[in-house]
Design a protein around this motif. Sequence first.
Motif, PDB file in Angstrom:
ATOM      1  N   ASP A 274       3.633  11.701   0.401  1.00  0.00           N
ATOM      2  CA  ASP A 274       2.046  12.890   0.211  1.00  0.00           C
ATOM      3  C   ASP A 274       2.356  14.103   0.756  1.00  0.00           C
ATOM      4  O   ASP A 274       2.671  14.345   2.418  1.00  0.00           O
ATOM      5  N   LYS A 279       4.237  11.281   4.065  1.00  0.00           N
ATOM      6  CA  LYS A 279       4.336  10.110   4.230  1.00  0.00           C
ATOM      7  C   LYS A 279       4.912   9.199   2.518  1.00  0.00           C
ATOM      8  O   LYS A 279       3.874   9.799   2.206  1.00  0.00           O
ATOM      9  N   GLN A 280       5.477   8.534   3.245  1.00  0.00           N
ATOM     10  CA  GLN A 280       5.543   7.501   1.336  1.00  0.00           C
ATOM     11  C   GLN A 280       4.566   6.703   1.331  1.00  0.00           C
ATOM     12  O   GLN A 280       3.964   5.932   1.535  1.00  0.00           O
ATOM     13  N   LEU A 281       4.126   6.612  -0.233  1.00  0.00           N
ATOM     14  CA  LEU A 281       3.213   6.479  -0.665  1.00  0.00           C
ATOM     15  C   LEU A 281       3.996   5.055  -1.953  1.00  0.00           C
ATOM     16  O   LEU A 281       5.266   5.524  -1.363  1.00  0.00           O
ATOM     17  N   LYS A 285       1.940   5.523  -6.917  1.00  0.00           N
ATOM     18  CA  LYS A 285       0.967   5.951  -6.507  1.00  0.00           C
ATOM     19  C   LYS A 285       1.398   7.644  -6.887  1.00  0.00           C
ATOM     20  O   LYS A 285       2.806   8.069  -6.532  1.00  0.00           O
ATOM     21  N   GLY A 287       2.646  11.193  -5.783  1.00  0.00           N
ATOM     22  CA  GLY A 287       2.847  12.595  -4.952  1.00  0.00           C
ATOM     23  C   GLY A 287       4.209  13.247  -5.234  1.00  0.00           C
ATOM     24  O   GLY A 287       4.589  12.712  -6.494  1.00  0.00           O
ATOM     25  N   THR A 310       5.633   9.638  -9.876  1.00  0.00           N
ATOM     26  CA  THR A 310       5.106   8.422  -9.602  1.00  0.00           C
ATOM     27  C   THR A 310       7.081   7.719  -9.684  1.00  0.00           C
ATOM     28  O   THR A 310       7.114   7.599 -10.744  1.00  0.00           O
ATOM     29  N   LYS A 337      -6.386  17.010  -4.204  1.00  0.00           N
ATOM     30  CA  LYS A 337      -6.673  15.447  -3.674  1.00  0.00           C
ATOM     31  C   LYS A 337      -8.004  15.154  -4.332  1.00  0.00           C
ATOM     32  O   LYS A 337      -8.763  15.920  -3.834  1.00  0.00           O
ATOM     33  N   LEU A 341      -6.349  11.028  -3.593  1.00  0.00           N
ATOM     34  CA  LEU A 341      -5.074  10.647  -4.616  1.00  0.00           C
ATOM     35  C   LEU A 341      -5.000  12.226  -5.345  1.00  0.00           C
ATOM     36  O   LEU A 341      -6.036  12.716  -5.883  1.00  0.00           O
TER      37      LEU A 341
END
Length: 430
Positions: A274, A279-281, A285, A287, A310, A337, A341
């Motif tokens: 994100d 932070k890891q998605l 997802k 990002g 993705t 967003k 998402l």
Amino acid sequence: MSKQVVDRTIGFFKKNLETMDPQKRFEYINRRLQGIVQYAYRHSTAIKNKMDSVGLKPKDIQTVKDLEKIPITKKTELMELQKKNPPLGGFEGIPIHALRRIYISPGPLYEPGEIEYDELGWAQGMYAAGFRPGDIAINTFSYHMVPFAMQMLDNSLFRIGCVTIPTGVGNTEQQVNILKNLKANAFCGTPSFLLNIAEKAEEMGLDPKKDLHLRVGFVAAEMVPESLRSELEERFGMIIRQGYGTADIRCLGYECIEKHGMHIPDDKIVEIVDPETGKQLGHGKTGEIVATTFNKVYPLIRFGTGDLSTLTEIPCPCGRTSPRLVKILGRVDQATKVRGLFVHPGQADEVASRFPQISGYQVLITRREHKDEMTFLIELRGEDDQSDKLKEGIERSVRDVMKVRGEVKFVLKGTISEGAKRIEDQRTWE
Ligand SMILES: [Zn+2]
């Protein structure tokens, strides 16, 4: 002259790495991550400063998940630090005088050229595309200033065992003659330049398929639309695969023969995060692509590319076990967003491209009762095309591609003004 038949569709550049089982890969990647973090903390002042700023020691980074603790380095920050402390901003892991070259990319951004180029990614990528020892390749990327052609691809072609013709950009007619006279069978360059070559060859009265000998191409620097890829493959009778990377961190993805996304090279870690929180998605997802390299000369750790994509870990039929970037969707700063998402104009384009009936569209993001709503306004080629079936079909594609539910609304032709933003965010936050 006897002609050897080469199977370009099977085989690996580094089989033991590329086909590692997932648990082994997990351990291997974490081991290399620990190694590079320790090394970078000791040898790169920029990495040490970054980790010290949040109270981290190398032992705090044991796994890919721990990387979240390290602040992301954005391109703008790298540029600032390089300006203050040229050429490499303290990110270098060896003394500057031990470099072989310094490259200059637009920005300006400087990149190191080491004496022994041992990066795996581009060589893995070209091998997966079908390049084989003994191939004769023209490398039509620019050899001046920037590192891609000379540092990365030239060295990688050498590692595979190919013969390189360093043609650089432009001089299309001369390039056609070189291709013909030297019977070059491999191409490195942009897809649009390959198209120029096809057009020029035909203008010169040549048939690209019969009079030239190209069998395999590795394209990068711009994404290749499927329609252009198949046109070029057909016109030349060749296989074309693409790679993705940046001048700073080098190759981050390459296609194999299957074309199911881009495999991540075994000397990089790619996180999808994100962009607001770092932070890891999870897999699937959308990002920002944030990358870490094991390169001791320039140990960039958590470098933010600004590109959106993705990750998938669905096994690839080619046998490579690395995760894959599904597709580069565009730049982070163009994304919006919706319900937590990211949605991107590139995704909306993909939805629209699946339905030939659509002549124009716009995505509206609004807010009702504190909830985000996404509406696809759609103009159709013919009013008769309107049907519930089509509406449902488009809504299903929206869900598939954008991972967010959206409502389709058919509007009269001309409702969407020319030059309108593809995604219009009408939310207010008072
Ligand atoms: Zn594959």
